[in-house]
Every structure is written in structure tokens, then in C-alpha cells.
Design an enzyme around this catalytic site. Sequence first.
Site, PDB file in Angstrom:
ATOM      1  N   SER A   1      -7.157 -27.233 -89.274  1.00  0.00           N
ATOM      2  CA  SER A   1      -5.952 -26.415 -89.366  1.00  0.00           C
ATOM      3  C   SER A   1      -6.030 -25.103 -88.592  1.00  0.00           C
ATOM      4  CB  SER A   1      -5.656 -26.092 -90.829  1.00  0.00           C
ATOM      5  OG  SER A   1      -5.501 -27.296 -91.550  1.00  0.00           O
TER       6      SER A   1
ATOM      7  N   GLU B   1     -63.842   3.314 -70.622  1.00  0.00           N
ATOM      8  CA  GLU B   1     -64.019   2.062 -69.893  1.00  0.00           C
ATOM      9  C   GLU B   1     -64.632   2.233 -68.502  1.00  0.00           C
ATOM     10  OE1 GLU B   1     -63.577  -1.098 -70.816  1.00  0.00           O
ATOM     11  OE2 GLU B   1     -63.001  -0.513 -72.849  1.00  0.00           O
TER      12      GLU B   1
END
Lengths: 179, 756
Positions: free
Chosen positions: B471, B191
Amino acid sequence: MLTSVIQDNGQAFPRPAPWPLAILVILSLNSACAGFHGPGPAPVDHRGAGPPVPEAVATTEPVEETGVEAHATDRETATAAATPTPNPAVIALAGEADQRLRSGEAEGAAAALERALRIAPDNALLWHRLARVRLGQGRWEQAMALARKSDSLATGDPELRKANARLIARARQLAGGNE
Amino acid sequence: MPAARRRRRSQRSGLAPFTRRLFGPSSIYLLIIFLCAPIAYIVWLDTNLVSRLANRQWVLPGRLYANALDVHPGQPLDPAGLERALRASGYRTWDPPSRPGEYRRDAGSIEVFTRSFDYWDGSEPARRLRIGFSNGAVVRIDDRDRGSGLPLVRIEPPLIGRIYPASDEDRVFVPYSSLPPALADALVAVEDQRFFDHGGLDLFGIARALLTDLLRGEWVQGGSTLTQQLVKNLFLSRERTFSRKISEILMALLLERRLGKNQIMETYINEVYLGQHGQRAIHGFGAAAVYYFDRPLDELGIEQLALLAGLVRGASHYNPRRYPKRAIERRNHVLDRMVEERYIDARAAAMARQRPLGISPQPGWTQARYPAVVDAIRRQLRREYREDDLRGAGLRIFTTVDPALQDTTSVVTTMTIARLERERGLPRGSLQVAAVLVRTSNGEILAAAGGRSDGTGEFNRSLDARRPIGSLVKPFVFLAALSEPARFNVLTPLDDSPLEIVQRNGQAWRPQNYDSAFHEDVSMMEALAHSYNVATVRLGLAVGLDKVIETLVRGGLARPLAQNPSLLLGAVEMSPVEVAQLYQSLANGGFVSPLKGIREVVSDRGHPLRRHGLQMAATFDPAAVYLTDYLLQRVVSEGTARALNAIMDEATPIAGKTGTTDDLRDSWFAGYGEDLLAVTWVGRDDNRSMGLTGATGAMSVWAALMLAARIQPLKAHPPSDIAFMDSARIQYRGACRVLESVPFIKPHRPGEGGGC
């Protein structure tokens, strides 16, 4: 600060003449006017910024207590050896906890004991040791609760039950004195 | 604006010779005219750059780690289980394991080269280990280098999520110091060859790019330095205009002034765009390594690094999953450039060219993998820390999540409700599910499911779905009663005959039993085992509603409750996590530990910030809890949950309770074995009836979950004030029955009989 940045860059990375000169001037202007906040890691003190650290209770206070408990250690090591399945990992972690306590790292000792308790959650002696660490840190409520937890698992160990009772009495006494 | 900038640009080109006459008295107006506009612009750019850099550098997300697996001799763990854990932490098979992060599974043993890892309490070194198994347990751990046995090793924890990441971006921060040199070489070679020499612009590169453009007769982007690319990536829009190019050049030059080359490279490797997965953009090489290879960056070979460097030019064009041929060509081109720039020799390049791409079959995950449990942890963090302390400081957060259990939970919950839908002929996708798994001895949340994992949406039912618990409340009514041993024991007879209560609003309330029958004299044991409503209401009223509410509040329910008798049958809405908190006290012998998902928080520099140590309160009398626990074991052995007996077989005894609400809208199950508690809920999001009871819905999920989690049977730890009756004769379901070893709190020995 800016000057040093420029010098650093200038030394390490020499560059062509015309551009840097212009920009040097501009950057000086900028820094003079606006004030420069370097983009590097800002110094943040996390300890100061964080919420209060509950563990950071003085560990120096009950020196006398450590002396008293030192006698107990030998006997309880013997108890540990007498448990039916001595888990080498638990023994290693209990040893690490002792070592950390000796070097003044109470919280590190607690961490090692909690790690051991994840392996052996029904080991009454480990709960007792953790209670002792908390007592040494001045965390009376935790010390008492942990000693009771130890006691609920220590049905067949009268010696350990006596040690728990002593620890609870001591913690209650110290807590009362502090109130 | 572009036109204005162009004008300024043309003014600027005359700047250098002009500066020589700068100090002449007549030039002061000219100076203002010619200098001020460009200076102002550059100052503006620079200020902008500084503030945006400052913001950018502090958006490092906190990393959430799962629980680190402790491996020790005697631990119930088979080679497959350890292999799963190793793979979750990104370990690969390699023969022989020669680098950290590699393992080999043999018959009856696993050889593994562990990675070093910094824990809250110190570092664990990288080690070559051989772990031997026998009969589903670890038997030996050998340190291969020292030739000695080890009592305990930690496998480093997998990363399970991040906090405060930029919305849909994903990063794994790689500091410059741990950047693989070959990656920097490859980047520079392909690059920006003069990166370490230029001042932000590569004039030679620009000239060459211009020449190429002229020869080809088209405008091709090229000659951009890494600095320019970084500026583009960080600050500029995607459009390609001349004015943007000028800003890019100026900002590149400014950036070089602000940051050293190392900092520019560090920012670049963590910012550059390297791929897309659906909505998620992959930025930085750390995330790309995980995404493409499912491995950390520092474990990649040179050919893999070359491929990643090659992706910078066009991540979608060279996408190695979609275009493997293109990707190989690109990779080999990068390797060639590295040879030309003399970073590697031709022989190394030739060897690297021979290797396959090595892309993982599935994209590695770096984002939150476990939404429900990570959500719970985020909330704990938000509760206990200031947002500023969390944001961007790169914290490492050690959580309590057990990755194997969490994987099991996600899969099993979804599979089980899909099966229930099939078996019951319910519309596909109509049922929802939530689950919470807790280590009972310390309150650590091990796993959670907030809904079907195949569904969509962010709604976390484990925390946010508050439903009537039915319950599930009853054990606390019984616990309140058993805390008065002089009045109640497990065989105390209760009246289950029809009952009418006139409530405060004047209306009569007639509680019914689920089987629509009434029972005359029932024992406490029978009443809870079969979940008789009327007997429970009478018991609750006898104990006192205030006592029941006090029990719930002390058990950890952090909300005020109205003194309404319907509370006794669970007319109180709770989330699965709140229920888990309540049951933790029962499963832990009466000792409450606040549920938590976080163990330690460590700063990015390894400094421990805070430890969330074990917290415990001696809340309930261990003896009363022991009796409640005895009753809950009866629920499983002969009561509403007795179907579990056949399913769980070897795991019994276990304790549990079913919960069902009116018209079968909510199906609950809460149950525990040794040191493991799970609460499950099944229902519909629209709160309509789904036709499942606690035993048919949530209990199926619970059983599948606990079987997969290998729940261990409860060990008996009777407190010292508990004694046992050898045998007791009682009325049970209308017949005489002999019970063995019935516990009681000394000296309150239950009376026998009941007409027997």
C-alpha cells in the site's frame, strides 16, 4: 631528478665511504637504464581528472541581472527583518552569502544559503536568494525550480511572490535564448 | 635461492679493492663475472623498491566525515545532545578546558575549546566557547576570548569511515609536519639513536648488538635502524633468515638514497605495526592513538606518546589493555631513555611517570562505524567518480550523515525488532529490518540501517532488499488523481464494491480489501486513510495506469514498470531507499531532490574538487501534493496508522502510510514530519510470512526512531491556490460526520453529502 635527490641526501646526511660509492654507481646505472620515477607525490591534477564540475558554469554572464536584483536586496532585507522569528544564525549565513557573492564566489554563496536552509527550511526568502545565485551562474532550470519552491512557501508575501515570478520569467527567457 | 644469494654476498665482499683495478683491459671478463650478478640483484631490488614505494604512497584512503553540527541560538539541543556530539568528535572532559578538544559540562551550559578545522568553504578557528542552554534549546554562544556572542558555530565532524582502505588494515595518516616532536624523540631514543646521522645502517649499533649476542650466546634481533624496520614492515616476509637480512640491509641503504630522513620517518610512523584488534591490524601512530586513547595523535601527552613509541618493540607483549603493568614499565623505560638522550629533563620525566596509562575504556573506532550509510556513500562515489580519482588520493569527503541520528537508528531499529520478536513469540533473530532517514527539503540521507546491528553479514537491506511495497504505492495513485482537480478532490466518492478485472493473460483478478469487507460509497479520504484496495484500484483505473506510472517515474523511480493493474496495490519491488526517494517529493511539497549522501569532496591539500549542491526539480503541483499530504495526515489521525497518535502525541500532525504485502511477508511504513522523512521495513530474509502488518511491525520501528529523533510536527504551508471549506458533511465509515477545514484546489470546491 635523481642527481638532485642524491645531492640532497649527500649534503644533509654524510655517510661512511665504501657503501655509498658502490651504490651511487649502481643507482646511476639503474636510472640511466630504467628511468626513474620518484616515489614522492606524483603531480596529479584532480580538477582535470575528475568528472565534469557542474558548478563551474561561467558566473560572468548575466551582469545586468545582478544590477536589477541589487534593488531588490534592500527591500528583501527588510522583509527578512519582518519575519516573526529572525534567527541570528540564518541572518549571519545570509550575510556570508552576500559577501561571497560580492567577491565572486557564487558557489560559496550557494553553500552558505544551503546551510541556512538546513536551519530554516521553510524560509521563502532563502530559497529565493538561492534561486538568484543559480540564475547568476546560468543554471536556469535550478533557478526556476528554486524560485517555485520559494513561491510555494511565500503565500503571505506578495512582494516576494512578484520577485519569484520575475525571476522565473527571466530564467525562462535566458534559457530559451541559449537553446 | 638463499644459497645463491649467499654466494653473491661473498663475491661482493671483495668488491671495494677490486674496483681500483676495474679499468684494466684484462679485467673486463672478471668484471662481468664478479659485478653483473650483484649489480643485477641490486638493480632488481631497487626497481622493486621504487615501484612498491610508489604503490604504497598512493593507498591513502579517502576520509568520510559526518555532517558538522551547526550550533546556534534557538536550536533545539540540550547539553546531553551537545555532549554526545562532542564525544563523537573525540572531545574529552577537562577542567578547565585548556586545549582544543576539551570541554566541561556545567549545569545549563557547556564550556568547550573547539579544534580548528578546514571545511570545504574555509577554516573554522579553534575557539574557547561557552554554550548556554535553557528549556532544551541553545540560548547563547559566547566567545570566551573575545567576550562576544556568536550567531553560529560549527563543531568539527567526526570521521565515520574510509574508502578503499587496504582490506583489513586501519590507518590515520599523519604527515611529517604534524608529527609530535616528542614522539620522534621517543622513537629515536628507544629504537635508533643515530637515525638522523646514519645512512640506513647503524654500524655502531650492529657491533653492539653482535657483542651482546656473543656475550649471551644467542641470536637476538637488535641494532636495526628505523630504516631497516621500515623495509621489514613494508617489503619483507616475517621469517628470519640470513638472506632476508641481506635484502633488508641492501634495501635500507637503497631506501636512504631514495627518500630523505623526513620521508623515511613519515613513512615509518604511518606504517609501523602497533596492535591488533580481531581481524584488524593497527598500523601507524595515528590509528594507534585513536585505538588506544580514542584521541587524535596531536592531543596526546608525553607519557602517552612514550607508551606508543614503546609498543614498536612488541605490540602484543606490551599490550596496555591486556598487560597494563608491563606497559607502564615499558613506557617508563622509554621516558628514561629520553632523559638519557637529553630530549627531556628528569623533572618532566618524573612527572610523566606519575601519570596513569590513560587508555580509553573502549577501543576508538577509525573504521567504518556505520556500514549501511557508508555503503550508500561509497556507491554514490563509485557512480559519480572514476575509480582512479578516488584511489589513494587522500580525499576528504564531507557526507550528510547525522552522527546522533545514525547512532539512534542503529540502536533503535535493532532494539525494536528484538522487542517485537519477544512480544509476538517469534523466533529470536528471525526478523530483519531496514531504515532510511532523509532531510526532506534537500534529499540528504541523514542515517540508514541495513539490517540488525547485532547480526552479521554485509547485506545492506536499505539499498539491496527490493520487496513489494504494498500500500505504500497508494499515495501516488491518489496524487495522480488529485493532479486533475476538475475530476478529483479529497471528498470525491469512490466505489469500493466487488470488482473483477480480466487481465491481458485472460485471468480474472478480484482485488480484496484487507478487512475482507467491501464498502459502498467511500470518500477519497476514507479510502486512503483505511487503505481500501478495491476503491484504490478503481481510482487508479479511472485516472489511467499510465498516469500512475508517470507519477512514480517523475517522483524518482528510475525503472520501467509494466502496465499491470496489480501495480495499483503495490506489486512493484523497491528498496527502502527507492521508497524514500518517492516520499521525499510528497514531504517536500512536490519538489524532488535526488537523495544524496555526499556534500563536498576536498583533495588532501584542501583544494575543493567538487560540491554536490542542492538539486531540485519542481515536479508535482504543490497544491495536489498538499491535498495528498492532507490525506496522509488522516491516515495517522484516524486511519491505519492511528496508533501513532497516542505514541507521538506532541509530534503530531505527521503524515504517514502503512504497507503490508500478501501473507504478511513485508511490513512497511513511510512517514514524515517537518523536514524529516523515514522509511522503515521489517521482514524476513527468507521472504516467509512473519505475521506482522505495516502497523504492527515497521510502524513500531518508525515510531521508536522518530521519537528518539525528536521529529517536529508538520507546519502547514498551503500553496496560494489552496482554499478551505469551513466544514463538510460526509459519509464516513457508515455514519454521518462533519469535517472541519477541508482543503481544495480553487475553484474546485468539493460537493457535500454522500447521502448525509
